[in-house]
Design a protein around this motif. Structure first.
Motif, short mmCIF file in Angstrom:
data_model
loop_
_atom_site.label_atom_id
_atom_site.label_comp_id
_atom_site.label_asym_id
_atom_site.label_seq_id
_atom_site.Cartn_x
_atom_site.Cartn_y
_atom_site.Cartn_z
N ALA A 87 -2.07 -1.59 -7.90
CA ALA A 87 -1.04 -0.75 -7.26
C ALA A 87 -1.18 0.71 -7.67
O ALA A 87 -1.53 1.03 -8.81
N TYR A 145 3.08 -6.13 0.27
CA TYR A 145 3.03 -4.74 0.73
C TYR A 145 4.43 -4.19 1.00
O TYR A 145 4.65 -2.98 0.95
N TYR A 175 -0.84 -0.62 -2.29
CA TYR A 175 -1.53 -1.74 -2.92
C TYR A 175 -3.02 -1.68 -2.61
O TYR A 175 -3.48 -2.16 -1.58
N THR A 191 -5.10 -6.94 -6.19
CA THR A 191 -4.68 -5.60 -5.79
C THR A 191 -4.35 -4.78 -7.04
O THR A 191 -3.97 -5.33 -8.07
#
Ligand code: NAD
Length: 532
Positions: A521, A159, A175, A519
Motif C-alpha cells: 500500500a 481497493y 494498492y 499488494t
C-alpha cells in the motif's frame, strides 16, 4: 471510465451431477478419450512463447504408469532467466491496466471453466493426478472457478479500503503490486491450487513465474491454455516445469524476487525460506513468503457423538482422493465406550470404496500419485504390520505393478504416539487410538502436542458444553476447525483455508487475507491549504 464500478456478485460454481446420458457426462467421456489417446508435447511458455528445450520427461497416469499422456520440456537455468525477464517486462503494462480490466480477464476464465474448459480440466486432472470424477469436478472446475470469482470481489473490497481525512486534506491509499516478480510453486494434489497460486498475485497487478509440480504437468498446461483463451496478456504468468534442484536456486537468487506463493510440503517450504534468508541482502525488498504446507489432521470423537456421522466423516475424510488432501483425516481418537459400535460401521463404509481406473466413472478410489508416494505409504504400513502396539483392521496391502494402488488402510494403535499417529503420510492410511472415556483431558493435550502441524481438525459431540470446551481447548490445533463434520472439503467463499504452526503461514487461500499479501500500500496525503 468515469464510474465507480462494482464487480458481479460472486457465487459458488454448482457441482454437476454427471447422470448417465447427461450432456456433461458425454462431454467428459469425450475429453477423457481424447486426452488418453492423444499424447501431446508440452512446452515451456515464457512471455507467451512456446519453448522446447529438448530435455524432456514423461507425464503418465498414476493408475496405469505405463501409459504416457505427454512429454514435457524441462527448464534449465537459462530459461529461468528468460522467465524472470519476461515477467519483469510484462509487468510494465499489466500493472498500468485498470483493475477492472484485470478483473474481467479472471471473470472470463471462470466462465470459460463453467462452459468448455470444465471437461478439459477435469479430464486432465483425472488422468494425470488419478482423481475420480467427483473429486476432479470439485477441484478443477468448482474450486478453481470459485477462486477466480471470489478473489475478484475480494480485490474490489481491498481497493475500497480508504483512510479518513481531516479538514483541509485528502488522504488516500493506493494498492500497488509488489516490486519484482512472484514465484508460484504448486503441489500435485489440486489443479485449483496451481491455478490460485499464480492467478491471485496476478490479479493484484503482479506478474508471475510458475513452477508446477512435475506430477501435475498436464492439468497445469491446460490451465495455461485457459489463461491464453481468456486473454491474459503474454508474460503475466510464465510456465516453467523443471527439476526443482535446477530451477529452484536461480529463482531464489534473483534480486527481483518479490514474493513466494507456495503450497506443498513443510520441508520444501522451510528449505526455500532458509535460502531466501541466505539471499536477503540481494533483494530489492523483503520477499513476501506465503506457504500452505503439511498436515496431520485429526478427528476427535466424544462419547456423546452420533456414531453414524463419525463413521461416514472418518472414511470420507481419510480416503477421498486416496488420502492425498492436505486436510485428510489421518489420526483419530475414539472413546472406548463407543468403539464396538463404530468399528463395524467404519468397515462397512470402507467396503464401499471401489478401487480402479479413473475412466470407470462409477469408481471412487484410485492410485496414489507416484512410486515414491507408494513406497513411502507402504513403508508406514509395514511398520504397522510389524509393531505389537498396532493392528491393521482393514487394508494393509498395495500393488504397484500396473498403477500405484494402496488399499484404504485403518490402523488401530494402542500407543497414541505411534509413528502413524504423528507423521504426515499423504496416502490412504488412517490411524485410530481408542482412549478411556475418563481420560479426556490427557487426550486433548495429546491432540495439541502430538504433531507439529495445525491444519485441520474435527470434533464430534452432541453435548454443547463439551463442544464449547473442546473448541476452546483446541484453539491452536487447526486453522480450519470442524464441529460434527469431516475435516476436509473447504469451499472458497465459505471456509477460508489454511493452517498455522508447521502447516503454513495461514494466509487463507480464497480470502482477502491472501490477496493482501500481494499488494504494497502507498498512502497519499494531499493538503489543500498551506502546509502547517
Ligand atoms: P512437495 O513439497 O513435494 O512439492 C511442492 C512443489 O515444490 C512442487 O512443485 C515441487 O517440485 C516443488 N519443489 C520441491 N523442492 C523444491 C525446491 N528446492 N525449490 C523449488 N521448488 C521445489 O509437495 P507435493 O508432494 O506436491 O504435495 C503434497 C504436500 O503438499 C503435502 O505435504 C500436503 O500437506 C501439502 N499441501 C498443503 C496444502 C495446504 O493448503 N496446506 C494444500 C495442498 C497440499
Amino acid at each position: 471510465m468515469n464510474a465507480i464500478m462494482q464487480t458481479p456478485e460472486p457465487y459458488n460454481e454448482p457441482i454437476k451431477g454427471y447422470m448417465a446420458g447427461s450432456e456433461e457426462r458425454l462431454a467428459l467421456e469425450r475429453e477423457l478419450n481424447r486426452q488418453y489417446e492423444t499424447p501431446i508435447d508440452i512446452p515451456l511458455i515464457i512471455g507467451g512463447r512456446e519453448i522446447r528445450t529438448g530435455n524432456t520427461a514423461q507425464v503418465v497416469c498414476p493408475h496405469e504408469h505405463g501409459h504416457v499422456l505427454a512429454e514435457y520440456h524441462l527448464a534449465g537455468a537459462e530459461e529461468v532467466g528468460q522467465a524472470i525477464a519476461a515477467a519483469m517486462a510484462a509487468k510494465v503494462e499489466w500493472q498500468r491496466l485498470p483493475w477492472t480490466d484485470r478483473a474481467a480477464v479472471f471473470l472470463k476464465m471462470a466462465d470459460l471453466i463453467s462452459e468448455r474448459f470444465g471437461p478439459i480440466l477435469n479430464a486432465a486432472t483425472m488422468l494425470n493426478q488419478s482423481k475420480n470424477l467427483f473429486q476432479a469436478e470439485i477441484d478443477a472446475t468448482c474450486e478453481l472457478a470459485d477462486f477466480l470469482r471470489f478473489n475478484v470481489r475480494f480485490m474490489e473490497e481491498i481497493y475500497s479500503g480508504q483512510p479518513r481525512s481531516a479538514p483541509g486534506m485528502w488522504n488516500r491509499v493506493e494498492y500497488r503490486p509488489l516490486e519484482g516478480f512472484i514465484l508460484a510453486v504448486s503441489p500435485f494434489n489440486f489443479t485449483a491450487i496451481g491455478g490460485n497460486l499464480a492467478t491471485a498475485p496476478a490479479m493484484m497487478g503482479n506478474t508471475v513465474v510458475w513452477k508446477p509440480s512435475s506430477t501435475a504437468i498436464l492439468s497445469s498446461y491446460r490451465l495455461m491454455e485457459l489463461y491464453r483463451r481468456a486473454g491474459l496478456p503474454d508474460g503475466v504468468i510464465n510456465f516453467i516445469p523443471g527439476h526443482s534442484s535446477i530451477v529452484g536456486d536461480p529463482l531464489l537468487e534473483s534480486e527481483n524476487l518479490a514474493g513466494i506463493h507456495f503450497t506443498g510440503s513443510t520441508g520444501v517450504f522451510t528449505r526455500m525460506w532458509r535460502k531466501v534468508s541466505d539471499n536477503l541482502t540481494r533483494y530489492r525488498s523483503y520477499p513476501r513468503m506465503v506457504g500452505e504446507t503439511g498436515g496431520k489432521d485429526y478427528i476427535f470423537m466424544h462419547e456423546s457423538a452420533n456414531v453414524e456421522d463419525v463413521a461416514v466423516a472418518a472414511v470420507q475424510g481419510a480416503f477421498q482422493y486416496q488420502g492425498q488432501k492436505c486436510s485428510a483425516a489421518s489420526r483419530m481418537y475414539v472413546p472406548s465406550s463407543r468403539w464396538d459400535e463404530l468399528k463395524p460401521l467404519l468397515l462397512e463404509e470402507v467396503a464401499q470404496l471401489r478401487i480402479g481406473d479413473v475412466r470407470n466413472l462409477d469408481g471412487n478410489f484410485n492410485a496414489v500419485i507416484d512410486e515414491r508416494s507408494f513406497d513411502n505409504a507402504m513403508s508406514y504400513i509395514e511398520r504397522a504390520h510389524a509393531a505389537p502396539e498396532a493392528e491393521i483392521i482393514v487394508g494393509g496391502g498395495g500393488d504397484k505393478s500396473r498403477g500405484y494402488f494402496v488399499e484404504p488402510t485403518i490402523i488401530v494403535a494402542s500407543d497414541p504416539r505411534f509413528v502413524t499417529m504423528e507423521e504426515e503420510i499423504f496416502a490412504p492410511v488412517l490411524t485410530i487410538h481408542v482412549y478411556a472415556d475418563d481420560n479426556l483431558e490427557e487426550m486433548l493435550d495429546l491432540i495439541d502436542g502430538t504433531s507439529t502441524y495445525a491444519l485441520t481438525g474435527a470434533i464430534f459431540a452432541r453435548d454443547r458444553h463439551i463442544i464449547r470446551m473442546l473448541t476452546e481447548r483446541l484453539t491452536h490445533t487447526a486453522g480450519n476447525f470442524y464441529i460434527n463434520d469431516k475435516p476436509s472439503g473447504a469451499v472458497v467463499g465459505l471456509q477460508p483455508f489454511g493452517g498455522a504452526r508447521c502447516s503454513g503461514t495461514n494466509d487463507k487461500a480464497g480470502s482477502h487475507l491472501n490477496l493482501l499479501r500481494w499488494t504494497s500500500a502507498r498512502t497519499i496525503k494531499e493538503t489543500f491549504g498551506a502546509p502547517a
